[in-house]
Design an enzyme around this catalytic site. Sequence first.
Site, PDB file in Angstrom:
ATOM      1  N   LYS A 240      -3.268  -0.530  10.511  1.00  0.00           N
ATOM      2  CA  LYS A 240      -3.824  -0.902   9.205  1.00  0.00           C
ATOM      3  C   LYS A 240      -3.501  -2.366   8.884  1.00  0.00           C
ATOM      4  O   LYS A 240      -4.339  -3.104   8.364  1.00  0.00           O
ATOM      5  CB  LYS A 240      -3.280   0.035   8.121  1.00  0.00           C
ATOM      6  CG  LYS A 240      -3.814   1.461   8.270  1.00  0.00           C
ATOM      7  CD  LYS A 240      -3.048   2.476   7.431  1.00  0.00           C
ATOM      8  CE  LYS A 240      -3.504   3.886   7.800  1.00  0.00           C
ATOM      9  NZ  LYS A 240      -2.748   4.943   7.089  1.00  0.00           N
TER      10      LYS A 240
ATOM     11  N   GLN B 247       2.106   6.089   3.031  1.00  0.00           N
ATOM     12  CA  GLN B 247       1.841   6.688   4.338  1.00  0.00           C
ATOM     13  C   GLN B 247       2.410   8.106   4.377  1.00  0.00           C
ATOM     14  O   GLN B 247       3.579   8.331   4.072  1.00  0.00           O
ATOM     15  CB  GLN B 247       2.470   5.822   5.445  1.00  0.00           C
ATOM     16  CG  GLN B 247       2.167   6.285   6.858  1.00  0.00           C
ATOM     17  CD  GLN B 247       0.689   6.166   7.217  1.00  0.00           C
ATOM     18  OE1 GLN B 247       0.025   5.188   6.912  1.00  0.00           O
ATOM     19  NE2 GLN B 247       0.164   7.198   7.874  1.00  0.00           N
TER      20      GLN B 247
ATOM     21  N   ASP C 160      -6.761   5.430  -0.573  1.00  0.00           N
ATOM     22  CA  ASP C 160      -6.841   6.567   0.362  1.00  0.00           C
ATOM     23  C   ASP C 160      -7.792   7.642  -0.169  1.00  0.00           C
ATOM     24  O   ASP C 160      -8.233   8.509   0.586  1.00  0.00           O
ATOM     25  CB  ASP C 160      -5.447   7.200   0.538  1.00  0.00           C
ATOM     26  CG  ASP C 160      -4.795   6.824   1.864  1.00  0.00           C
ATOM     27  OD1 ASP C 160      -5.530   6.423   2.789  1.00  0.00           O
ATOM     28  OD2 ASP C 160      -3.560   6.952   1.974  1.00  0.00           O
TER      29      ASP C 160
END
Length: 298
Positions: free
Chosen positions: A56, A100, A123
Amino acid sequence: MASQAKLIDGRKVSEIIRAEVREDVQAMVEAGQRRPFLEVVQVGSDPASTVYIGAKTRACEDVGIGTHTTRLQDTVSAQELKDEIRRLNEDDDVDGILVQLPLPSHLSALDVIETIDHRKDVDGFHPMNVGRLAIGQPTFRSCTPAGIFELLRHYSIPVKGKHAVVVGASNIVGSPAAIMFSRENDSGKATTTICHKYTQDLTKYTISADILVVAAGVPGLIRGEMVKEGVVVIDVGMTRVADESTEKGYHLAGDVDQESVAEKASWITPVPGGVGPMTVAMLMKNTLLAAKKSVYPA
Ligand code: NAD
């Protein structure tokens, strides 16, 4: 062995999306605006999470999005972690916040995700964004299912009126994918079946799929005899399987037995190189949308 399926090239399509994001970021900077900024929060040092965060970070650098990773000990308390997220919520220089997953077992992922300002939830996991997806409102779409729809769109694979079968019902892949297929809006309009580990006789459903999305985390779950001729197969699975013959000591296995399924499918995603790169590309796109306040106008 003869293989008739055409490959859906996620690397190629993800490059196109990244190029679009890069161009938009460039235009923002040239117009005197601040670069979009993604803050990643990592709790602990799970090796797979570190690899994903690395991908990422590199993608952000590639498209010109600023990024920083806050690393917290795996012993961090829920209160400390949520205080950190609230600080990022208040920071006007941060457009997107990503925690995460998975988190250590003493932390509740939902509790943590709900702490993120939904306007920065790139997300697409916050209940506000999932709820808006479910009622067809502008939202941050969860990156993996959003990437699947970009792939279908790029290859002009029709979805409307088809039977989409989604194997896996997680909050991050299966459920939002099924919502997107089932909605009567632009991307969806499919008749949709959701299967999971409690589904009895999985083949009864997979065999009638026109589009089969598999996100179970069970290598080789779907075999050729479970699908019909011409099916479009999207293999989301990405399981690390120990493999001494590789430099890393493992290889990534999808949920689909590629050899037998490719003999019947019309299209198939490889693993790796299918859905994976799209997930990262869609995260870049969501961060851009957050910076532009496209989903939630100021
Ligand atoms: P998860 O463990 O949260 O959910 C798995 C789902 O599959 C559950 O709904 C479960 O009921 C179902 N399932 C498990 N065994 C089954 C079986 N035998 N038959 C039918 N259904 C079964 O997993 P997840 O987070 O949704 O991830 C699924 C897979 O996708 C994993 O391999 C993960 O690594 C991969 N993944 C890939 C990407 C990507 O970008 N390519 C992104 C996210 C997840």
